[in-house]
Structures are given as structure tokens and as C-alpha cells.
Design a protein around this motif. Structure first.
Motif, short mmCIF file in Angstrom:
data_model
loop_
_atom_site.label_atom_id
_atom_site.label_comp_id
_atom_site.label_asym_id
_atom_site.label_seq_id
_atom_site.Cartn_x
_atom_site.Cartn_y
_atom_site.Cartn_z
N MET A 119 41.70 26.65 41.15
CA MET A 119 40.47 26.80 41.91
C MET A 119 39.94 28.24 41.84
SD MET A 119 41.43 24.30 45.16
CE MET A 119 40.93 25.53 46.29
N SER A 120 40.83 29.21 41.75
CA SER A 120 40.43 30.61 41.76
C SER A 120 39.64 31.01 40.53
CB SER A 120 41.66 31.51 41.89
OG SER A 120 42.27 31.31 43.13
N LYS A 121 39.92 30.39 39.41
CA LYS A 121 39.24 30.80 38.18
C LYS A 121 37.75 30.46 38.22
CE LYS A 121 40.13 26.81 35.26
NZ LYS A 121 40.92 26.29 34.18
N HIS A 122 37.34 29.60 39.13
CA HIS A 122 35.93 29.22 39.21
C HIS A 122 35.14 30.05 40.22
CE1 HIS A 122 36.63 25.83 36.61
NE2 HIS A 122 37.63 25.46 37.37
N ASP A 123 35.82 30.79 41.07
CA ASP A 123 35.08 31.54 42.09
C ASP A 123 35.10 33.05 41.84
OD1 ASP A 123 37.63 32.19 42.86
OD2 ASP A 123 37.40 31.59 44.93
N LEU A 124 35.53 33.46 40.67
CA LEU A 124 35.51 34.87 40.32
C LEU A 124 34.29 35.13 39.45
CD1 LEU A 124 39.26 35.38 39.44
CD2 LEU A 124 38.09 36.13 41.50
N HIS A 125 33.63 36.23 39.72
CA HIS A 125 32.44 36.60 38.97
C HIS A 125 32.66 38.00 38.44
CE1 HIS A 125 28.16 37.60 38.30
NE2 HIS A 125 28.09 36.32 38.02
N GLU A 143 30.49 38.02 30.57
CA GLU A 143 30.85 36.94 31.49
C GLU A 143 31.54 35.80 30.75
OE1 GLU A 143 29.03 34.58 35.29
OE2 GLU A 143 27.68 35.74 34.03
N ASN A 160 35.39 34.72 31.60
CA ASN A 160 35.73 33.35 31.99
C ASN A 160 36.80 32.76 31.08
OD1 ASN A 160 34.02 33.33 34.20
ND2 ASN A 160 32.30 32.51 33.04
N ASP A 195 32.62 41.02 40.68
CA ASP A 195 33.82 41.34 41.44
C ASP A 195 34.67 42.37 40.71
OD1 ASP A 195 33.09 39.38 43.31
OD2 ASP A 195 34.16 37.83 42.21
#
Length: 82
Positions: free
Chosen positions: A16-22, A50, A54, A25
Motif C-alpha cells: 500500500m505504501s508504494k502508491h502513496d509516495l510522491h 516520477e 515509481n 516527498d
């Protein structure tokens, strides 16, 4: 009380964490003066950076899950011996 967490929970959190990092950050970790050239490069190549970030995060998360699985397997074998 032991400080343990289920392997499945850790894997889920990583996934889940890999989708909410930008990338913004990560930019906050750079020093504006010391890393000026790097920051300018990233800003000029924002879209490519980016994409790279990702893909790198996905790879890192997969590696961490594999390493945790091996660690869990090692703990299980060690517990079986005792």
C-alpha cells in the motif's frame, strides 16, 4: 509482550505504501543550497523522475518482501530447532 507483526501485515503495508509516495516527498530530503543542481535537474525532468521513482519503489518493495519472507522462514526453522 513481544514486538512482533505478522508477515502478511508487513507485506500489505509495503504494498500500500508504494502508491502513496510522491516524488515531492523525497524532494523535501534535499538541501536547497547544497543540492541545487540535483533539484534543478529533477524539476526539469519531473515526469521522467516520477516514472523512475515509481519503478524503483516497486522494485525495492518487492525485494523487501522477498527478504522478509526469507527472514521469516529462517525464524521458523530456528524456532523448530528449539
Amino acid at each position: 509482550m513481544t514486538n512482533t507483526i505478522k508477515m502478511e501485515t508487513v507485506a500489505k503495508v509495503l504494498e500500500m505504501s508504494k502508491h502513496d509516495l510522491h516524488f515531492v516527498d523525497i524532494l523535501s530530503e534535499f538541501d536547497d543550497e547544497q543540492d541545487e543542481e540535483i533539484l534543478e535537474f529533477i524539476e526539469e525532468n519531473e515526469e521522467e523522475f516520477e516514472i523512475f521513482l515509481n519503478k524503483a519503489l516497486k522494485h525495492i518493495m518487492t525485494r523487501l518482501k522477498i527478504r522478509m519472507a526469507y527472514a521469516k522462514n529462517g525464524e521458523t526453522k530456528q524456532n523448530d530447532k528449539t
